[in-house]
Design a protein around this motif. Structure first.
Motif, PDB file in Angstrom:
ATOM      1  N   VAL A   1       0.854  -1.192   0.000  1.00 36.01           N
ATOM      2  CA  VAL A   1       0.000   0.000   0.000  1.00 36.01           C
ATOM      3  C   VAL A   1       0.887   1.238   0.000  1.00 36.01           C
ATOM      4  CG1 VAL A   1      -1.876  -1.167   1.196  1.00 36.01           C
ATOM      5  CG2 VAL A   1      -0.188   0.079   2.534  1.00 36.01           C
ATOM      6  N   SER A   2       0.369   2.337  -0.560  1.00 41.79           N
ATOM      7  CA  SER A   2       1.236   3.494  -0.708  1.00 41.79           C
ATOM      8  C   SER A   2       0.543   4.811  -0.394  1.00 41.79           C
ATOM      9  CB  SER A   2       1.826   3.533  -2.113  1.00 41.79           C
ATOM     10  OG  SER A   2       0.803   3.674  -3.060  1.00 41.79           O
ATOM     11  N   ALA A   3       1.346   5.868  -0.394  1.00 38.95           N
ATOM     12  CA  ALA A   3       0.889   7.191   0.013  1.00 38.95           C
ATOM     13  C   ALA A   3      -0.051   7.835  -0.999  1.00 38.95           C
ATOM     14  CB  ALA A   3       2.102   8.101   0.236  1.00 38.95           C
ATOM     15  N   ASP A   4      -0.138   7.282  -2.224  1.00 36.19           N
ATOM     16  CA  ASP A   4      -1.081   7.868  -3.189  1.00 36.19           C
ATOM     17  C   ASP A   4      -2.448   7.187  -3.127  1.00 36.19           C
ATOM     18  OD1 ASP A   4      -0.367   5.459  -4.218  1.00 36.19           O
ATOM     19  OD2 ASP A   4       0.319   6.190  -6.152  1.00 36.19           O
ATOM     20  N   GLY A   5      -2.661   6.340  -2.114  1.00 38.31           N
ATOM     21  CA  GLY A   5      -3.970   5.711  -1.940  1.00 38.31           C
ATOM     22  C   GLY A   5      -4.117   4.385  -2.653  1.00 38.31           C
ATOM     23  N   ALA A   6      -3.048   3.918  -3.301  1.00 40.36           N
ATOM     24  CA  ALA A   6      -3.154   2.687  -4.090  1.00 40.36           C
ATOM     25  C   ALA A   6      -2.883   1.449  -3.243  1.00 40.36           C
ATOM     26  CB  ALA A   6      -2.174   2.735  -5.255  1.00 40.36           C
ATOM     27  N   ILE A   7      -3.566   0.362  -3.606  1.00 41.53           N
ATOM     28  CA  ILE A   7      -3.302  -0.953  -3.023  1.00 41.53           C
ATOM     29  C   ILE A   7      -2.943  -1.858  -4.197  1.00 41.53           C
ATOM     30  CG2 ILE A   7      -4.275  -2.892  -1.746  1.00 41.53           C
ATOM     31  CD1 ILE A   7      -6.377  -0.882  -0.634  1.00 41.53           C
ATOM     32  N   LEU A   8      -1.744  -2.467  -4.177  1.00 40.56           N
ATOM     33  CA  LEU A   8      -1.309  -3.314  -5.289  1.00 40.56           C
ATOM     34  C   LEU A   8      -1.158  -4.752  -4.818  1.00 40.56           C
ATOM     35  CD1 LEU A   8      -0.705  -0.487  -6.469  1.00 40.56           C
ATOM     36  CD2 LEU A   8       1.267  -1.460  -7.602  1.00 40.56           C
ATOM     37  N   ARG A   9      -1.679  -5.676  -5.619  1.00 37.39           N
ATOM     38  CA  ARG A   9      -1.551  -7.098  -5.298  1.00 37.39           C
ATOM     39  C   ARG A   9      -0.602  -7.744  -6.304  1.00 37.39           C
ATOM     40  NH1 ARG A   9      -6.684  -9.538  -6.264  1.00 37.39           N
ATOM     41  NH2 ARG A   9      -5.998 -10.885  -7.948  1.00 37.39           N
TER      42      ARG A   9
END
Length: 620
Positions: free
Chosen positions: A605-613
């Motif tokens: 998860v990151s500071a731009d609001g993204a969740i990557l799988r």
């Protein structure tokens, strides 16, 4: 130096499975492809192509900074996207081949930011508008992949142009609009010039936010910050009509689309979606959505359309019944933490700013949202029995919620003075260990009805960033930004060992055999430490730039993963101390990441609001 580079070349790439994220702040950022099967939208530096029915995703990587605008050509063959960059630097426009999903050309002339883009109706030209530091309009030839001509977008005594629309019938005419300026441009190809004509609006001074063109070029419509709509004639360059006279749209008309069957779809900054007609522009149909509307994308003729909002919601609306269906949602603030429940990879929870969300892993669907207004959640953990989510909040409270319903189960008031910054639970479900902004570590006894402070451990001088508990619950380790990690005896409730380093520790993990811990932080080093005496065993260079903010280790302890401010997810071999795989895809600083129980996925998860799988690269 040469030894360092050669192993890097053999590093494999992590496979990206899915992305949960949509940047709803990009004006007209959500587009529906002419094939009516795909949505195209920006997230950070990435452009996503998502199948509407199957939700299968493809990613266009190429921008070095956040995507600020995108557009699709009428034929659907091309996508163009523009980005922001640092002041004084060139901002790229990338032309993509839609069918091959690959980069065709990089167009660099503008500085600072690309404000808006539009294709001509027969895919001959692309027109681009530079941001406030650039202020120019450029026409590009798609066949030559080169600029034909450029010009300042607005006159001297008016503000910036922020929107652009191409004629629907002619390749030689387009319109720009913005703060007090509306211009109709004619392209003179033989002389490589564009000629502007300023439109007359009489006494009306307006700032245009959005623009749309009628199918037959008879009129174009402007949505303004004042909340009214201007209807202009592109041939006479005169104002045809304007409205609504009363009840203007709150917070401006931020999105507008002309329908083939007549009438307009209008989205306001207050989240109101309206169907209306000239000249009254009174709502004929309307619905209220969550977040200011930034995009309206028509599917085909507009019998169905998609709406994107600033709160990163994507809605599908059928025109006839005018009811919304939420088809995608995600965090629109920095994501602070991610956790899996014990022993299952089926779902996971994340927290960002004011809300905690529970997601279904395979479908990317949001199952539950728990919102605490005006507070920020810094961390969370599932109790081992799966009956509660324990969360740490910046108002100094620990809140426990039921994971199915989101019901508040209990609150520990004033758990910490300067906010609760880290949290962990023991596997017997009897204790919660919390860390605060002032550096205290507190052990709480959790009963059926009671939550009691067992001990406050005061050793850290600054905020606690990460807590991990040993499997037998007799020991835990806390990492702090004061440059220490402390190993605590949870039976005698006192310090066992202290580890010192010249860094702000951001993350810590026990090796599964629990005689070693690994730490990392702002000095970019990954260090292995002996739990018994706190001595350092080895140090690895964790990243070339920026702090390492999150790490997790597999249950077997063979591999671990790290992520940080270099936006890369790295998989490491624990014994070799070498990177085996790198994942490229984040465009914000990675804040935390986890390997799913059963080693199927890595979720970052990151500071731009993204969740990557990501697909976990080794067979478990």
């Amino acid at each position: 130096m040469n030894e360092k580079i050669s192993p890097e070349a053999e590093v494999a790439e992590l496979e990206l499975d899915a992305v949960i994220g949509f940047n709803g702040h990009v004006p007209t950022g959500l587009e529906c492809h002419p094939d009516q099967e795909h949505l195209v939208y920006p997230l950070g530096c990435t452009v996503l192509i998502q199948a509407i029915n199957t939700h299968e995703q493809r990613f266009l990587h190429g921008h070095g900074n956040n995507v600020s605008c995108l557009t699709i050509s009428k034929s659907g063959d091309y996508i163009a996207s523009g980005q922001v960059t640092f002041m004084g630097f060139k901002a790229d426009i990338i032309l993509w081949d839609y069918k091959k999903r690959e980069l065709i050309a990089r167009l660099s002339l503008h500085k600072g930011k690309i404000e808006a883009l539009a294709f001509s109706p027969n895919d001959l030209y692309l027109v681009s508008l530079g941001g406030p530091d650039d202020g120019s309009v450029v026409v590009w030839s798609i066949a030559q992949r080169d600029a034909i001509c450029g010009s300042p977008a607005a006159g001297l005594n008016v503000g910036n142009a922020t929107t652009v629309v191409f004629s629907r019938c002619r390749d030689e005419m387009f319109i720009t609009a913005g703060n007090g300026t509306i211009r109709v441009w004619e392209l003179d190809l033989p002389n490589r010039k564009i000629w502007p004509t300023e439109c007359q609006t009489g006494q009306m001074k307006r700032i245009a936010m959005s623009i749309t063109m009628a199918d037959d070029d008879s009129f174009f419509y402007l949505g303004t910050t004042t909340g009214d709509i201007l209807k202009m004639n592109p041939r006479t360059k005169l104002l045809a009509d304007t409205g609504p006279v009363k009840d203007k749209y709150s917070l401006g008309v931020s999105a507008i689309k002309c329908l083939k069957m007549g009438g307009l779809l209008v989205g306001s900054g207050a989240g109101l979606l309206v169907f209306c007609k000239s000249p009254s522009y009174k709502p004929i149909k309307k619905i209220q959505l969550q977040g200011g509307i930034t995009s309206i994308a028509l599917r085909g003729e507009g019998h169905q359309f998609f709406v994107g909002t600033e709160e990163s919601h994507i809605y599908r609306v059928n025109f006839t019944d005018f009811k919304e269906t939420l088809i995608a949602t995600c965090h629109f603030e920095a994501v602070q933490d991610i956790v899996f429940p014990f022993g299952t990879a089926e779902l996971f929870a994340t927290c960002a700013k004011k809300d905690i969300r529970v997601w279904h892993t395979l479908s990317n669907r949001e199952l539950l949202r728990i919102t605490v207004p005006n507070m920020t959640c810094h961390g969370l953990d599932f109790m081992r029995d799966g009956k509660s989510i324990i969360s740490a909040w910046d108002d100094g409270k620990i809140r426990a919620f039921a994971p199915e319903t989101g019901r508040l189960m209990y609150v520990i008031n004033s758990a910490h003075r300067i906010g609760v910054t880290a949290i962990a639970t023991t596997s017997d479900c009897k204790r919660v260990i919390s860390g605060g902004g002032e550096g205290e570590v507190r052990v709480w006894q959790i009963g059926c009805q009671t939550q009691k402070l067992e001990e406050a451990l005061k050793e850290h001088k600054s905020s606690v960033s990460c807590i991990r508990v040993k499997k037998n619950n007799e020991e835990c380790v806390t990492a702090s930004t004061d440059g220490t990690c402390i190993i605590w005896d949870l039976v005698r409730l006192r310090r066992n060992q202290m580890i010192l380093a010249n860094t702000l520790f951001q993350c810590v993990c026990y090796h599964p055999e629990e005689f070693q811990i690994i730490t990392s932080g702002t000095d970019r080093k990954i260090a292995y430490w002996e739990v018994f005496d706190g001595s350092v065993i080895r140090e690895l260079e964790g990243s070339l730039s920026g702090s390492v903010n999150g790490m997790d280790i597999t249950q077997e302890g063979v591999h671990f993963v790290t992520g940080g401010s270099d936006h890369l997810v790295k998989v490491w071999d624990y014994n070799e101390g070498e990177v085996t795989h790198v994942g490229v895809g984040h465009s914000g600083n990675i804040t935390r990441l986890r390997i799913s129980p059963g080693n199927q996925y890595i979720i970052s998860v990151s500071a731009d609001g993204a969740i990557l799988r990501w697909k976990y690269p080794f067979a478990s």
